[in-house]
Design a protein around this motif. Structure first.
Motif, PDB file in Angstrom:
ATOM      1  N   ALA A 133      38.895 -42.785  42.377  1.00  0.00           N
ATOM      2  CA  ALA A 133      39.918 -42.721  43.425  1.00  0.00           C
ATOM      3  C   ALA A 133      39.253 -42.490  44.780  1.00  0.00           C
ATOM      4  N   VAL A 170      38.368 -42.923  35.731  1.00  0.00           N
ATOM      5  CA  VAL A 170      39.182 -43.195  36.907  1.00  0.00           C
ATOM      6  C   VAL A 170      38.357 -42.925  38.171  1.00  0.00           C
ATOM      7  N   LYS A 186      47.130 -43.062  37.580  1.00  0.00           N
ATOM      8  CA  LYS A 186      46.975 -43.800  38.836  1.00  0.00           C
ATOM      9  C   LYS A 186      48.096 -43.453  39.811  1.00  0.00           C
ATOM     10  N   VAL A 218      42.822 -46.601  43.860  1.00  0.00           N
ATOM     11  CA  VAL A 218      42.611 -45.995  42.542  1.00  0.00           C
ATOM     12  C   VAL A 218      42.361 -47.086  41.504  1.00  0.00           C
TER      13      VAL A 218
END
Length: 275
Positions: free
Chosen positions: A273, A271, A194, A205
């Motif tokens: 972003a 993840v 992150k 994020v």
């Protein structure tokens, strides 16, 4: 233990006709838990966008996710990047055969030297970043290549055993041990990745663990044990269909559970972003 020899062997079998290749993609979508998580996030994202979209698969490999993206919306412009020229050529030939080459193309690119500006609405990176030493440089390059408000989706091993680094099945001449010997890092700390993405310029994020307890069991059944057998002898290709007939229903249920529940820890990370 290396995946590439097994990948090449499977590729030769399933690449004989477009039908077999599509079947191969379908099987990967069912067996690979990361594919479940990635497809879920892409579907959620796709509901918020239109047709005039540019999508990048940063590390496209066999083209599994490009096929999924191009099936989800045939109007999207999709680019697959990889460092393996034989896979690029192979993917371009396949997508030409199935008549999707007007909106889909693959090309060579070293992500550490990738230069493009304000183009992509969505970037996916599936099991790529753990192979790249200069990950911060890649994050910066991809950030530059995205439009404002664009999203990057990353699937990568976590530092909770995502590279199976603590299972010493293989010891190499250089002293490196572990199930996967192709990674430059054992996995990402959730805060580390992150912070690296934020440093690259991403403003929003979000990360969560994947491969919790259900995923760990499923991965061993559907991937680890079969690959261990195939590395011992290619004769195991003969019994592989029987093995999967027995184990697949269990893996399917475990994958379903892993996608549906939140994990306090896990061997994988998903993840998202936003630029």
């Amino acid at each position: 233990m290396q995946y590439d020899p097994i990948k090449k062997s499977l590729g030769k079998v399933f690449n004989r006709t477009p039908f077999l290749r599509i079947l191969f993609y379908r099987l990967l979508d069912l067996l690979l838990l990361r594919a479940w998580h990635i497809r879920k996030e892409i579907k959620l994202w796709s509901k918020k966008v239109g047709n005039d979209i540019n999508v990048l698969d940063a590390g496209s490999g066999f083209g599994q996710y490009v096929y999924f993206l191009s099936s989800l919306n045939k109007d999207w412009n999709i680019t697959g990047l990889d460092v393996k020229t034989e896979q690029i050529e192979d993917c371009n030939q396949f997508f030409t055969k199935i008549k999707r080459n007007e909106k889909v193309h693959f090309e060579y690119a070293d992500l550490t030297k990738f230069e493009e500006v304000d183009k992509y609405d969505l970037v996916i990176s599936v099991d790529v970043m753990e192979h790249i030493e200069d990950d911060e440089g890649v994050f910066k390059n991809i950030h530059n290549a995205m439009i404002s408000g664009g999203m990057m989706i990353i699937s990568t091993p976590s530092d909770q055993g995502g590279s199976d680094a603590h299972h010493h099945e293989v010891e190499h001449e250089d002293g490196v041990t572990g199930f996967i010997d192709e990674h430059v890092r054992d996995g990402y700390n959730i805060q580390e990745i992150k912070q690296k993405l934020q440093k690259a310029g991403f403003k929003n994020v979000v990360a969560h663990y994947t491969y919790g307890w259900p995923g760990k069991i499923s991965w061993k059944l559907s991937m680890k044990f079969p690959i261990m057998m195939l590395n011992l002898s290619k004769l195991f290709f003969i019994i592989l269909p029987v093995y999967y007939i027995i184990t697949f229903p269990i893996s399917f249920i475990l994958n379903f559970i892993d996608v549906k529940i939140k994990h306090k820890t896990g061997t994988g990370l998903l993840v998202k972003a936003i630029k």
